[in-house]
Write an enzyme that holds these catalytic residues in place. Structure first.
Site, PDB file in Angstrom:
ATOM      1  N   HIS A 169      21.724  49.621 -26.923  1.00  0.00           N
ATOM      2  CA  HIS A 169      20.445  49.068 -26.471  1.00  0.00           C
ATOM      3  C   HIS A 169      19.355  50.136 -26.633  1.00  0.00           C
ATOM      4  CE1 HIS A 169      17.760  46.424 -24.322  1.00  0.00           C
ATOM      5  NE2 HIS A 169      17.319  47.488 -23.664  1.00  0.00           N
TER       6      HIS A 169
ATOM      7  N   VAL B 264      22.678  36.085 -27.348  1.00  0.00           N
ATOM      8  CA  VAL B 264      23.254  36.371 -26.028  1.00  0.00           C
ATOM      9  C   VAL B 264      24.661  35.785 -26.009  1.00  0.00           C
ATOM     10  CG1 VAL B 264      23.071  35.801 -23.572  1.00  0.00           C
ATOM     11  CG2 VAL B 264      21.016  36.384 -24.873  1.00  0.00           C
TER      12      VAL B 264
END
Ligand code: GRF
Length: 231
Positions: A133, A116
């Site tokens: 994604h 992240v």
């Protein structure tokens, strides 16, 4: 001879040149943590001439990532910045920025990068980070999205490219591609069907970016026609 057009950073002036001798092409980096099949789709798109830009460096937080081998096989610089070597996320990201800025990258592509990224990194490359994604956002953000979708029992899933903002998989959407979930599917077969589409929409999104055809207006990304991008 092929001539490439580049719009200058300010104004609407176009410069035409032969990249090897003249002005430089846009530079991207691809960040990977694993196999790098999405990276390969970008490498192939550059090799075929579909993408007219330079992959300046491939970077991974995992030294065993096969994506690094793919980069080396194609003569692309490959760098490793191990997250475990740093005391904090901030220190890790400060080093990432140092390395990437050292290569003068214009765009950061997250292609299976399993870390992240926090606001300081995202803001440093404001509107210059694209992520792939494996789900139709905003459904199933985060990790194991193919499994999340499969377990939920959806009839359709797919993949999304988006600009990265400060949230997790929440940034403005560029392209989405939908695939059906078939009766005999397993999590793996669904994942493979999605991955095939990832390999299509990620290079396409990068191409649109490189042609300056993506206009971000709040949450929405407007895709300009080739003609209006040149005006
Ligand atoms: C892809 O499904 C990507 O969407 C996800 O991780 C996977 C990476 O695959 N974030 P690869 O390393 O590009 O083969």
């Amino acid at each position: 001879m092929t001539l490439f057009a580049f719009r200058r950073a300010k104004g609407h002036e176009w410069t035409f040149c032969d990249p090897p001798k003249g002005c430089s092409m846009k530079k991207i980096t691809v960040l990977v943590s694993g196999g790098g099949s999405n990276l390969q789709s970008i490498i192939d798109a550059v090799a075929s001439g579909y993408l007219k830009l330079q992959i300046a460096v491939v970077l991974s937080n995992e030294e065993e990532a096969f994506g690094l081998t793919r980069a080396k096989n194609s003569g692309i610089p490959a760098e490793v910045v191990r997250h475990g070597d740093f005391q904090s996320r901030e220190d890790f990201e400060t080093r990432l920025i140092e390395v990437l800025d050292g290569y003068g990258v214009d765009l950061v592509v997250l292609a299976g990068f399993m870390r992240v990224l926090t606001p300081p990194f995202v803001n440093h490359y404001h509107h210059r980070i694209i992520n792939i994604h494996p789900a139709i956002l905003p459904s199933f953000p985060g990790t194991h999205s193919q499994k999340q979708a499969f377990d939920y029992g959806v009839r359709f899933s797919g993949c999304t490219t988006h600009f990265v903002d400060e949230g997790t998989d929440t940034g403005p959407i560029i392209i989405q591609s939908i695939v059906p979930v078939l009766p005999d599917d397993t999590e793996e077969s669904l994942g493979s069907r999605i991955l095939k589409e990832e390999h299509r929409i990620l290079p396409e999104s990068i191409k649109l970016w490189s042609e300056e055809r993506l206009l971000i207006e709040g949450r929405k990304v407007k895709i300009l026609s080739e003609k209006s991008a040149k005006e």
